[in-house]
Structures are given as C-alpha cells and as structure tokens.
Design a protein around this motif. Structure first.
Motif, mmCIF file in Angstrom:
data_model
loop_
_atom_site.group_PDB
_atom_site.id
_atom_site.type_symbol
_atom_site.label_atom_id
_atom_site.label_comp_id
_atom_site.label_asym_id
_atom_site.label_seq_id
_atom_site.Cartn_x
_atom_site.Cartn_y
_atom_site.Cartn_z
ATOM 1 N N LEU A 5 79.832 63.066 15.009
ATOM 2 C CA LEU A 5 79.289 64.360 15.428
ATOM 3 C C LEU A 5 78.803 64.320 16.872
ATOM 4 C CD1 LEU A 5 77.313 65.504 12.247
ATOM 5 C CD2 LEU A 5 79.622 66.131 12.967
ATOM 6 N N THR A 6 78.254 63.194 17.288
ATOM 7 C CA THR A 6 77.796 63.067 18.676
ATOM 8 C C THR A 6 78.974 63.117 19.638
ATOM 9 O OG1 THR A 6 75.905 61.745 17.949
ATOM 10 C CG2 THR A 6 76.482 61.643 20.278
ATOM 11 N N ILE A 7 80.079 62.497 19.246
ATOM 12 C CA ILE A 7 81.283 62.537 20.089
ATOM 13 C C ILE A 7 81.792 63.968 20.217
ATOM 14 C CG2 ILE A 7 83.715 61.853 20.199
ATOM 15 C CD1 ILE A 7 82.889 59.182 18.957
ATOM 16 N N ARG A 8 81.744 64.719 19.119
ATOM 17 C CA ARG A 8 82.279 66.074 19.131
ATOM 18 C C ARG A 8 81.337 67.079 19.798
ATOM 19 N NH1 ARG A 8 86.805 67.193 19.352
ATOM 20 N NH2 ARG A 8 86.850 69.033 18.029
ATOM 21 N N PHE A 9 80.026 66.973 19.510
ATOM 22 C CA PHE A 9 79.089 68.025 19.904
ATOM 23 C C PHE A 9 78.028 67.575 20.906
ATOM 24 C CE2 PHE A 9 80.127 69.020 15.324
ATOM 25 C CZ PHE A 9 81.095 69.968 15.640
ATOM 26 N N GLY A 10 78.072 66.326 21.338
ATOM 27 C CA GLY A 10 77.043 65.833 22.241
ATOM 28 C C GLY A 10 75.789 65.436 21.480
ATOM 29 N N ASP A 11 74.715 65.169 22.198
ATOM 30 C CA ASP A 11 73.464 64.772 21.554
ATOM 31 C C ASP A 11 72.888 65.933 20.742
ATOM 32 O OD1 ASP A 11 73.509 62.204 22.608
ATOM 33 O OD2 ASP A 11 72.426 62.800 24.428
ATOM 34 N N PRO A 12 72.174 65.635 19.655
ATOM 35 C CA PRO A 12 71.546 66.707 18.860
ATOM 36 C C PRO A 12 70.574 67.522 19.706
ATOM 37 C CG PRO A 12 71.450 64.603 17.707
ATOM 38 C CD PRO A 12 71.915 64.300 19.095
ATOM 39 N N ASP A 13 70.393 68.781 19.321
ATOM 40 C CA ASP A 13 69.478 69.649 20.051
ATOM 41 C C ASP A 13 68.028 69.378 19.686
ATOM 42 O OD1 ASP A 13 71.397 71.475 21.478
ATOM 43 O OD2 ASP A 13 72.070 71.767 19.424
ATOM 44 N N PHE A 14 67.806 68.907 18.460
ATOM 45 C CA PHE A 14 66.456 68.587 18.020
ATOM 46 C C PHE A 14 66.476 67.239 17.314
ATOM 47 C CE2 PHE A 14 66.735 73.132 18.349
ATOM 48 C CZ PHE A 14 65.569 73.460 19.026
ATOM 49 N N GLY A 15 65.462 66.433 17.607
ATOM 50 C CA GLY A 15 65.378 65.100 17.025
ATOM 51 C C GLY A 15 65.416 63.996 18.055
ATOM 52 N N ILE A 16 65.659 64.360 19.321
ATOM 53 C CA ILE A 16 65.685 63.371 20.404
ATOM 54 C C ILE A 16 64.890 63.913 21.580
ATOM 55 C CG2 ILE A 16 67.947 62.486 19.710
ATOM 56 C CD1 ILE A 16 69.128 64.021 22.069
ATOM 57 N N ASP A 25 87.319 79.712 20.809
ATOM 58 C CA ASP A 25 88.401 80.052 19.888
ATOM 59 C C ASP A 25 89.654 79.213 20.103
ATOM 60 O OD1 ASP A 25 89.151 81.186 22.287
ATOM 61 O OD2 ASP A 25 89.165 83.251 21.559
ATOM 62 N N ASP A 26 89.716 78.467 21.212
ATOM 63 C CA ASP A 26 90.820 77.536 21.407
ATOM 64 C C ASP A 26 90.463 76.132 20.920
ATOM 65 O OD1 ASP A 26 88.985 76.777 23.294
ATOM 66 O OD2 ASP A 26 90.316 77.047 25.028
ATOM 67 N N LEU A 27 89.299 76.017 20.246
ATOM 68 C CA LEU A 27 88.768 74.780 19.661
ATOM 69 C C LEU A 27 88.256 73.795 20.695
ATOM 70 C CD1 LEU A 27 91.186 74.151 16.655
ATOM 71 C CD2 LEU A 27 88.874 75.105 16.612
ATOM 72 N N ASN A 28 88.201 74.191 21.956
ATOM 73 C CA ASN A 28 87.504 73.370 22.944
ATOM 74 C C ASN A 28 86.001 73.498 22.711
ATOM 75 O OD1 ASN A 28 89.648 72.246 24.454
ATOM 76 N ND2 ASN A 28 89.955 74.188 25.516
ATOM 77 N N ILE A 29 85.277 72.421 22.941
ATOM 78 C CA ILE A 29 83.837 72.392 22.686
ATOM 79 C C ILE A 29 83.104 72.132 23.988
ATOM 80 C CG2 ILE A 29 81.985 71.259 21.408
ATOM 81 C CD1 ILE A 29 84.046 70.522 19.288
ATOM 82 N N GLN A 30 82.122 72.955 24.266
ATOM 83 C CA GLN A 30 81.333 72.857 25.495
ATOM 84 C C GLN A 30 79.874 72.652 25.131
ATOM 85 O OE1 GLN A 30 81.374 76.478 27.725
ATOM 86 N NE2 GLN A 30 80.174 75.671 29.429
ATOM 87 N N ALA A 31 79.227 71.693 25.770
ATOM 88 C CA ALA A 31 77.813 71.414 25.527
ATOM 89 C C ALA A 31 76.963 72.146 26.550
ATOM 90 C CB ALA A 31 77.539 69.921 25.599
ATOM 91 N N THR A 32 75.933 72.863 26.072
ATOM 92 C CA THR A 32 75.003 73.572 26.945
ATOM 93 C C THR A 32 73.582 73.284 26.476
ATOM 94 O OG1 THR A 32 75.069 75.567 25.576
ATOM 95 C CG2 THR A 32 76.658 75.420 27.374
ATOM 96 N N PRO A 33 72.581 73.373 27.367
ATOM 97 C CA PRO A 33 71.198 73.092 26.961
ATOM 98 C C PRO A 33 70.695 74.087 25.914
ATOM 99 C CG PRO A 33 71.424 73.081 29.348
ATOM 100 C CD PRO A 33 72.695 73.642 28.809
ATOM 101 N N CYS A 34 69.848 73.620 25.015
ATOM 102 C CA CYS A 34 69.246 74.469 23.989
ATOM 103 C C CYS A 34 67.829 73.996 23.720
ATOM 104 C CB CYS A 34 70.069 74.433 22.713
ATOM 105 S SG CYS A 34 69.310 75.318 21.348
#
Length: 292
Positions: free
Chosen positions: A35-46, A6-15
């Motif tokens: 999008l990769t810069i903001r959210f990290g690598d895609p969860d599906f497709g790699i 809710d503070d607009l910080n973005i955290q990447a976690t395994p999925c």
C-alpha cells in the motif's frame, strides 16, 4: 492523501484532515509495503501523529473519497511490512470500491468480495451500479489517452480497440441493471420512467449524462411481467453475460494470434468475466426502486 485518477495513475498530495460521512463498506487484504508503494505514506499514523495512533490512508477516487484504515500503529506494521493484513474500507457509497480494489490488488474481480458481511448499505445491485460507472469512466479515460497517440505509433496500435470494449461492457451491464430495476418497479415508477423526456445538454459529470441518456433510451422487454410480478434475476443475468463474454473473447481474438495487443485484450475480457461472476455471487439485490 492519494488521488486515483480515471486512467488509474495515482498522485500523492498533502492531507491533514479526514473525510466525513463515510461508513464501513468492507475490507481488503494487503501488506503495508504494497500500500505504501501504491499510495505513498499514510495520511495518519506517522509524522506528527500521536504514537500508537491507527494507520489510515485518505484516498480520492473518480467514484468519491475513501479511507483505508487499520487499528495497528505504523510502528507495529513496519516490523512486518510484507505481511498481508486486513484494511477496513470506509466510503459514502459503493462507487469508490472498484477503484480502490483495482489500485490495491490489480483487478476489479475482488471488489464484490471486499464488501463486509455486515454492510447493510451494499448489495449485488449497488455493486453492479458502481461497476457500470467504473467501466464507463475507464473507457473514457483510455479513449482520451489513445486519441492523443499518433495513429502509426505502437501505443495506438496496441490499445485503440480497448476503449470500445470497455464502453460495450458498461452498456451491456447497464441494460442488465435496467432490466432488474424495471422488473421491480411499481406501475407509477414505470410510468414516470417511460414518460421522462430526453436529457438536455450535459449537467454534471460525463458519466451522469451518459447514464441519463441510456436510461431514457431503455426499451423494456414487452413480455416483462406486470408490476408486482416476478423480479428479474440479477445474479442469473450477470452469469449469462459472463458466459457470453467468454464466448466473445474466444471468437473475437483470433486463434494463434500473438503480441501485446492480444494479451491486453484477453486480460481485459478475463478481468471483466471474473468481475461479473463475483458480482453474481455477491449479496442478493434488495428492492430499491428505480431512482438511479
């Protein structure tokens, strides 16, 4: 997966598994690199995904889970990573939309336009409802952060008024939404609304309790038409509120003042005004009653 807090910080976690119960809500345009810069690598497709599989991010927001998907495989996207392309937005409700569009584009002003032309679940009313929650939760998060700063610190002095403005925005828009819902409510629905007792101690999230309190305290316009009469113009009310905010921005911020505090306050008002106008131009509100 990525988590937008809710503070607009973005955290990447395994999925490793997609969310369920999501439907198409619209789309946004962004490059694969952005999008990769903001959210990290895609969860599906790699990684271990089959070659040629669609590219998908699973993202958790304060408004609920959301998926960003494009049917192109990562291998194709990596050939032109800076090209803006269309990403499908899938969610269970409209409430994640302000969060994902803000995180991806830097502003909430574009989230009403992101709703798909053929999305049957969304309307200007449901989008306004989602924006109210976003404003309140952002105000709470920013207020909590400000309260952790030293009162004589630069961080505090530059930001201490912003949570108050966000909470004010949220309440103003919620009153507009209540006016619209009351105008289309039946006699029985109005009777149930005004006879509901005061909410007890918080049950559920903070925003849920706040909305229950605001709904209980709502005072209808005594000149409101009887049930079945004219429905309050939601789009017109949003445009009027945008005009009021533009006036407030020009009078609350001292002419000739400079500095980062002024810049942030002006940016906050400008984004809010643009979002209100975008909501006013969204799909017409449908008659949904007063369940919220």
């Amino acid at each position: 997966m990525a988590v937008i807090h809710d503070d607009l910080n973005i955290q990447a976690t395994p999925c490793r598994s997609p969310a369920h119960g999501l439907t198409s809500r619209g789309a946004l345009r962004a490059s694969f690199r952005a999008l990769t810069i903001r959210f990290g690598d895609p969860d599906f497709g790699i990684g271990e995904s089959p070659e040629g599989e669609a590219t998908l991010w699973l993202i958790d927001t304060p408004g609920g889970p959301i998926q960003l998907q494009n049917w192109l495989a990562v291998e194709q996207l990596q050939r032109q990573p800076d090209e803006d392309i269309r990403w499908s937005i899938q969610a269970a409700t409209d409430h994640p939309l302000p969060w994902i569009v803000k995180a991806a584009t830097g502003t909430t002003a574009q989230f009403p336009a992101a709703v798909g032309e053929f999305s049957r679940q969304s309307s200007s009313e449901t989008l306004t409802d989602a924006y109210v929650d976003y404003l309140y939760q952002r105000g709470q998060a920013l207020g909590n952060w400000v309260n952790l700063q030293r009162r004589d610190s630069r961080a505090y002095l530059e930001n201490w008024t912003l949570p108050r403005h966000l909470h004010g925005f949220a309440l103003q828009v919620l009153v507009i939404l209540h006016d619209h819902q009351w105008s289309q409510a039946s006699h029985d629905q109005r009777h149930t609304w005004i006879c509901t007792g005061a909410p007890e101690e918080p049950a559920g999230s903070d925003v849920v309790h706040w909305r229950r309190q605001a709904r209980w305290r709502y005072v209808p316009d005594p000149d409101e038409p009887a049930p079945g009469g004219e429905i309050r113009d939601l789009a017109g009310a949003l445009r009027e509120r945008a005009a009021d905010c533009a006036w407030a921005r020009d009078h609350l911020v001292r002419a000739g003042s400079t500095g980062i505090a002024r810049t942030r306050k002006m940016a906050l008002y400008d984004e809010h005004i643009a979002t209100l106008l975008a909501l006013a131009n969204a799909k017409p509100a449908t008659t949904t009653g007063t369940d919220r």
